[in-house]
Motif scaffolding. Structure first.
Motif, short mmCIF file in Angstrom:
data_model
loop_
_atom_site.label_atom_id
_atom_site.label_comp_id
_atom_site.label_asym_id
_atom_site.label_seq_id
_atom_site.Cartn_x
_atom_site.Cartn_y
_atom_site.Cartn_z
N ARG A 166 0.83 -1.19 0.00
CA ARG A 166 0.00 0.00 0.00
C ARG A 166 0.87 1.24 0.00
N ASP A 167 0.29 2.35 -0.40
CA ASP A 167 0.96 3.65 -0.36
C ASP A 167 0.26 4.51 0.69
N ILE A 168 1.02 4.96 1.67
CA ILE A 168 0.47 5.75 2.77
C ILE A 168 0.91 7.19 2.61
N PRO A 169 -0.02 8.15 2.59
CA PRO A 169 0.36 9.56 2.45
C PRO A 169 1.07 10.07 3.69
N LEU A 170 1.96 11.02 3.49
CA LEU A 170 2.70 11.62 4.60
C LEU A 170 2.29 13.07 4.79
N ALA A 171 2.20 13.48 6.04
CA ALA A 171 1.90 14.87 6.37
C ALA A 171 3.09 15.75 5.99
N PRO A 172 2.85 17.02 5.65
CA PRO A 172 3.93 17.90 5.18
C PRO A 172 5.12 18.02 6.12
N ARG A 173 4.86 18.26 7.41
CA ARG A 173 5.99 18.43 8.33
C ARG A 173 6.73 17.12 8.55
N MET A 174 6.00 16.00 8.57
CA MET A 174 6.67 14.70 8.68
C MET A 174 7.55 14.47 7.47
N ALA A 175 7.07 14.79 6.27
CA ALA A 175 7.87 14.63 5.05
C ALA A 175 9.12 15.50 5.10
N ALA A 176 8.97 16.73 5.61
CA ALA A 176 10.12 17.64 5.70
C ALA A 176 11.17 17.08 6.66
N LEU A 244 -14.07 3.79 7.08
CA LEU A 244 -13.59 2.42 7.25
C LEU A 244 -12.73 1.96 6.08
N LYS A 245 -13.18 2.22 4.85
CA LYS A 245 -12.42 1.78 3.68
C LYS A 245 -11.08 2.47 3.62
N GLN A 246 -11.03 3.75 3.91
CA GLN A 246 -9.76 4.48 3.92
C GLN A 246 -8.80 3.87 4.93
N ILE A 247 -9.31 3.55 6.11
CA ILE A 247 -8.44 3.03 7.17
C ILE A 247 -8.03 1.59 6.88
N GLN A 248 -8.91 0.81 6.27
CA GLN A 248 -8.52 -0.54 5.87
C GLN A 248 -7.33 -0.50 4.92
N VAL A 249 -7.40 0.40 3.92
CA VAL A 249 -6.31 0.53 2.96
C VAL A 249 -5.06 1.08 3.64
N TRP A 250 -5.24 2.09 4.48
CA TRP A 250 -4.11 2.74 5.17
C TRP A 250 -3.34 1.72 6.00
N LEU A 251 -4.06 0.88 6.74
CA LEU A 251 -3.41 -0.08 7.64
C LEU A 251 -3.02 -1.39 6.95
#
Length: 295
Positions: A166-176, A244-251
């Motif tokens: 899966r591909d998990i998005p990163l928050a801007p400050r975490m990415a920095a 739920l679907k978003q979190i299923q994919v995220w995890l």
């Protein structure tokens, strides 16, 4: 192969002590029933009894295929009913509140803040974080973590299921912060993102012993494990409107029913943004040392 040691451990811990003198060809269904009931009477959970039954079932199925026994004595043997109402394993999963997370992070040595904040941001399994390499971390436009591998018992492996990829998005400050970390520690695309002080691959048990366990003891949270950061991520995602679907994919859950049983809601499709996590995962004030014990 990753399942084999778990089966072996379950059989050794729960079946062998009660059936050390058993011979495969002499075991009958009543012996299995007595074993499972003895486990029940000893207070073991339904989950552990079910795991033991599954391990033995696999063992006897193999013995049957090899012609060592005539029938599988596990077949038809049911899990004994609980002696009292049990709390399902999914409900035992405990997430840290925002305040608890900040307090715990404040007790963790500063050099380890990024590692543990990353766990809470992404909800990745500890084996996946240890196995993360630079080639799977996209930090420029639309930063994401590409979860593709894990390190299990010291061995790098591909993920067992398609859902785990899966591909998990990163928050801007975490990415920095990860870009800063890359500038200081990058040594090649296939090298680990997080390493030991000497640049070697992390070992889960050592990170727990040297970093997490002292911190959780210091702040009075002895129940915290690496997996609680995963539950915390799910809790933060739901609290901020993810479905739920978003979190299923995220995890990376293969079964949406498991996500539903564990985290309740069922809403729309898509993963969405991670921007809010920068404000949710932060280090709180605390008087504790920033040096890891034994460092």
């Amino acid at each position: 192969e990753t399942t084999r040691p778990e089966y072996r451990r379950t059989i050794q811990n729960h079946a062998m002590p009660r059936g050390a003198k058993w011979k495969l060809s002499e075991i009958e269904p009543k012996d299995v029933r007595e074993l499972l009931m003895a486990m029940r009477n000893d207070g073991l959970s339904t989950s552990m009894i079910r795991k033991t039954r599954a391990s033995l079932s696999t063992l006897f199925a193999t013995a049957l295929e090899d012609g060592l026994i005539g029938t599988n004595p596990i077949r038809g043997v049911r899990i004994p009913a609980p002696l009292f109402e049990e709390i399902p394993d999914e409900e035992r999963a405990k997430a840290l509140t925002k305040e608890e997370l900040a307090t715990l992070l404040s007790a963790i040595p500063e050099d380890w803040h990024l590692f543990f904040e990353f766990l809470a941001h992404t909800g990745m399994r500890i084996s996946e974080v240890i196995g993360l390499t630079w080639e799977h971390l996209q930090l420029e436009a639309k930063p994401v973590v590409k979860v593709r591998e894990q390190v299990y018992r010291g061995k790098r492996r591909r993920l067992k299921s398609g859902a785990g990829r899966r591909d998990i998005p990163l928050a801007p400050r975490m990415a920095a912060r990860l870009r800063e970390h890359r500038e200081a520690h990058y040594s090649g695309p296939q090298e680990p993102v997080f390493t030991s002080d000497v640049g070697t691959e992390l070992i889960r048990g050592k990170v727990a012993d040297r970093v997490l366990n002292p911190a959780r003891k210091l702040v009075g949270m002895p129940w915290v494990s690496f997996h609680n950061f995963r539950h915390t991520c799910a809790s933060l995602l739901f609290a901020n409107g993810k479905n739920l679907k978003q979190i299923q994919v995220w995890l990376g859950h293969a079964d949406p029913g498991f996500t539903l049983r564990t985290y309740i809601h069922l809403l729309d499709d898509g993963v969405g943004s991670a921007d809010f996590l920068d404000d949710e995962v932060e280090v709180g004030p605390g008087p504790w040392s920033t040096e890891a014990p034994g460092s």
